[in-house]
Design a protein around this motif. Structure first.
Motif, mmCIF file in Angstrom:
data_model
loop_
_atom_site.group_PDB
_atom_site.id
_atom_site.type_symbol
_atom_site.label_atom_id
_atom_site.label_comp_id
_atom_site.label_asym_id
_atom_site.label_seq_id
_atom_site.Cartn_x
_atom_site.Cartn_y
_atom_site.Cartn_z
ATOM 1 N N SER A 162 0.760 -1.015 0.083
ATOM 2 C CA SER A 162 0.014 0.022 0.068
ATOM 3 C C SER A 162 0.901 1.376 0.031
ATOM 4 O O SER A 162 0.531 2.147 -0.822
ATOM 5 C CB SER A 162 -0.980 0.119 1.348
ATOM 6 O OG SER A 162 -1.760 1.259 1.407
ATOM 7 N N ASN A 163 1.996 1.281 0.810
ATOM 8 C CA ASN A 163 2.811 2.378 0.977
ATOM 9 C C ASN A 163 3.434 2.597 -0.528
ATOM 10 O O ASN A 163 3.605 3.725 -0.909
ATOM 11 C CB ASN A 163 4.008 2.289 2.058
ATOM 12 C CG ASN A 163 3.074 2.145 3.470
ATOM 13 O OD1 ASN A 163 1.956 2.772 3.624
ATOM 14 N ND2 ASN A 163 4.042 1.586 4.359
ATOM 15 N N HIS A 164 3.853 1.782 -1.085
ATOM 16 C CA HIS A 164 4.615 1.772 -2.454
ATOM 17 C C HIS A 164 3.742 2.315 -3.546
ATOM 18 O O HIS A 164 4.169 3.276 -4.214
ATOM 19 C CB HIS A 164 5.148 0.520 -2.876
ATOM 20 C CG HIS A 164 5.606 0.316 -4.198
ATOM 21 N ND1 HIS A 164 6.792 0.988 -4.439
ATOM 22 C CD2 HIS A 164 5.181 -0.253 -5.273
ATOM 23 C CE1 HIS A 164 7.251 0.992 -5.714
ATOM 24 N NE2 HIS A 164 6.210 0.045 -6.221
ATOM 25 N N LEU A 165 2.503 1.681 -3.611
ATOM 26 C CA LEU A 165 1.362 2.207 -4.421
ATOM 27 C C LEU A 165 1.039 3.648 -4.330
ATOM 28 O O LEU A 165 0.782 4.177 -5.317
ATOM 29 C CB LEU A 165 0.328 1.134 -4.629
ATOM 30 C CG LEU A 165 0.675 -0.109 -4.976
ATOM 31 C CD1 LEU A 165 -0.652 -1.323 -4.840
ATOM 32 C CD2 LEU A 165 0.909 -0.286 -6.258
ATOM 33 N N ASN A 166 0.905 4.035 -3.091
ATOM 34 C CA ASN A 166 0.443 5.460 -2.829
ATOM 35 C C ASN A 166 1.730 6.427 -3.196
ATOM 36 O O ASN A 166 1.365 7.319 -3.869
ATOM 37 C CB ASN A 166 0.212 5.668 -1.212
ATOM 38 C CG ASN A 166 -1.228 4.920 -0.874
ATOM 39 O OD1 ASN A 166 -1.773 4.795 -1.974
ATOM 40 N ND2 ASN A 166 -1.432 4.419 0.228
#
Length: 567
Positions: free
Chosen positions: A326-330
């Motif tokens: 999630s952190n990477h995609l955001n």
């Protein structure tokens, strides 16, 4: 010394096996595929010949074990084995009595009362003779209380009301503005399927779609890609028109109607028409029940608020189960709006071929309206390594042509994700209102993890999820998700020092948070705990939630006690 096809997935195995039909030397091809060609070449020639016989592609040309035993490889040991003689069966063409000599007095055959003649017969023959003599296996099992028979009323099928009458009453002939769009969409829906691509399949597809549009004037048509799913279930070869009357008669014979000789053609046409409408009405009824449950208000003229809330909850689900992804995609700006809208608008029928959709929906239809979130997260987790290794442009290209997804793994992992997720964490304001349930419905509480909608209405946030006090009590102290290991919950929570220092992963480990999956807010410290929970997500801790209402919501339950001071 090799396991066959260990490094190949099921599709590659099938391709290889099908190509073996066109290959002369199967042994050499398999040896090359498994990297053991040198070992094969060192084998004696008679052993290689035996392997070739065993690996004959067509079963009809493949030698039987008895024929293989005659091979020269077994010349030294074949004499040690007794030749196999197939015993005569009850309906064998070779008579067992061919060489039987009967005495003049047949009663002499049963003179020995101590002989067990049935023991000389096979169990299949004994059972057949017992049934001829009036034996009833089911009755015997009931008498022994091994099985229990249901009352006849309980064996009747449950129907969806007057589905045929409702469908028949809908005007499916008057032209409407949506007709043109439906005509364009139908030839694009899984036309590799023989039935769906047939003229009759197109006609059925068109009528069911139009019936739904006409009967739902408050909703708009949006590429009914999943309508075919129900239609395909009820389509079969008997529904298609044939020039051969025998095929039509065999199709009509499935219906309990009597065809009189004098008006056979008239009655036959009635039967085929009724059969066609019955299958369409079933598809329409299933579709009408499916959309409100899983796609409630998705097809409003202005559905932006519904879609946006759905994608927000999906983003929360990704952060809840896989904060690193999630952190990477955001960070790269690859939000669900760019790839997930076709997933949920068509319930994944836009993503997978028919055979995978049937397998996926077998599980989807058992879950509540939040289960599609878990399927979406399971798909992302199969692509996790590639997503983490790429930037925005590469991710766009990856989803423009979605790689092969292991549907069995997707189903398995989506069930696991569903069991780990508190029901209130997937609450949506625009979901279908829950139906009232009776206390004496007989539904066990353990089934709530897989069928019950969330009864609470917690808050929602773009990053973190709030879960209700009832979920907290159920997950933390009273029970745990079925068939999931290890347990995600504990019944006690360590105190967290309220300091302004920067929190590190080492300090969190010292607090004991490695063992816990839920973050609980405290009284009058909601802002601090919101920041604390957000920090945990940034540090890649999964399953972080904030208890809606804080500790105050737990006090009335009586589970919190304050020990008396020691004086």
């Amino acid at each position: 010394g090799r396991k066959l096809f260990q490094s190949l997935d099921i599709s590659e195995r099938l391709k290889l096996l099908l190509t073996l039909d066109c290959i002369d030397d199967t042994v050499i091809v398999l040896a090359e595929e498994h990297g053991c060609l040198d070992i094969i070449k060192e084998l004696p020639e008679n052993v290689i010949d035996l392997l070739k016989k065993c690996l004959t592609f067509h079963p009809s040309k493949r030698p039987t074990p008895d024929e293989l035993m005659q091979d020269s490889v077994f010349s030294e040991v074949s004499l040690l084995y007794t030749p196999f003689i197939k015993p005569a069966s009850l309906f064998s063409s070779s008579l067992r009595c061919a060489d039987l000599t009967l005495p003049e007095d047949i009663s002499q055959l049963c003179k020995d009362i101590n002989s067990d003649y049935l023991a000389e017969r096979s169990i299949e023959e004994v059972y057949y003779l017992w049934c001829l003599a009036g034996g009833d296996l089911e009755k015997e099992l009931v008498n022994k209380e091994i099985i229990r028979s249901k009352p006849p009323i309980c064996t009747l099928p449950n129907l969806q009301g007057a589905i045929h009458a409702k469908y028949d009453a809908i005007d499916k002939d008057t032209p409407i503005p949506t007709d043109r769009q439906i005509e364009v969409d139908i030839p694009r829906c899984h036309q590799y399927d023989e039935l769906l691509s047939s003229p009759e399949g197109h006609a059925k597809f068109r009528r069911v779609l139009k019936a739904w549009v006409v009967s739902h004037p408050d909703l708009v048509y949006w590429q009914g890609n999943f309508t075919f799913q129900f239609l395909r279930l009820f389509l079969n070869q008997s529904n298609l028109p044939h020039s051969n009357s025998s095929n039509e008669l065999s199709a009509a014979a499935t219906l309990p109607l009597i065809i009189r000789e004098r008006d056979t053609e008239y009655q036959l046409n009635r039967i085929i028409l009724f059969d066609r409408l019955l299958k369409e009405s079933l598809a329409y009824a299933c579709m009408s029940a499916f959309i409100p449950k899983y796609l409630y208000n998705f097809f409003l003229k202005d559905n932006s608020h519904v879609i946006q809330e759905y994608l927000t909850v999906f983003s929360q689900m990704i952060a809840f189960h896989d904060p690193e992804l999630s952190n990477h995609l955001n960070e790269i700006g690859f939000i669900p709006d760019l790839y997930a809208i076709p997933w949920f608008l068509t319930m994944f029928t836009h993503v997978f071929p028919l055979h995978k959709i049937f397998h996926l929906w077998d599980t989807l239809l058992l879950g509540n309206s939040s289960f599609p979130f878990c399927i979406g997260v399971a798909i992302l987790q199969q692509l996790r390594d590639r997503l983490l290794a790429n930037g925005f442009n590469e991710c766009i290209l990856l989803f423009s042509d979605l790689p092969e997804i292991d549907i069995e793994r997707c189903v398995r992992e989506s069930i696991n994700l569903f069991c780990w997720t508190p029901k209130s964490a997937t609450y949506r304001q625009h979901a279908q209102p829950p139906k009232p349930t009776s206390d004496n419905s007989g539904v066990r509480s353990s089934a709530s993890y897989f069928s019950t909608e969330c009864p609470d209405t917690p808050k929602t946030d773009l990053i973190l999820q709030y879960f209700s006090v009832s979920d907290f009590l159920e997950l933390a102290c009273l029970s745990e998700p079925p068939d999931v290991s290890p347990s995600p919950t504990q019944c006690s929570f360590p105190p967290i020092p309220l300091v302004g220092a920067q929190l590190s992963k080492t300090s969190l480990q010292k607090m004991g948070l490695e063992k816990y999956k839920f973050c609980i807010s405290s009284i009058n410290l909601a802002f601090f705990f919101f920041q604390f929970a957000a920090h945990l997500v940034k540090m890649k801790y999964p399953r972080i939630c904030i208890l809606d209402g804080g500790i105050n919501k737990i006090k009335p339950t009586g589970l919190l006690t304050v020990p008396s001071p020691q004086i």
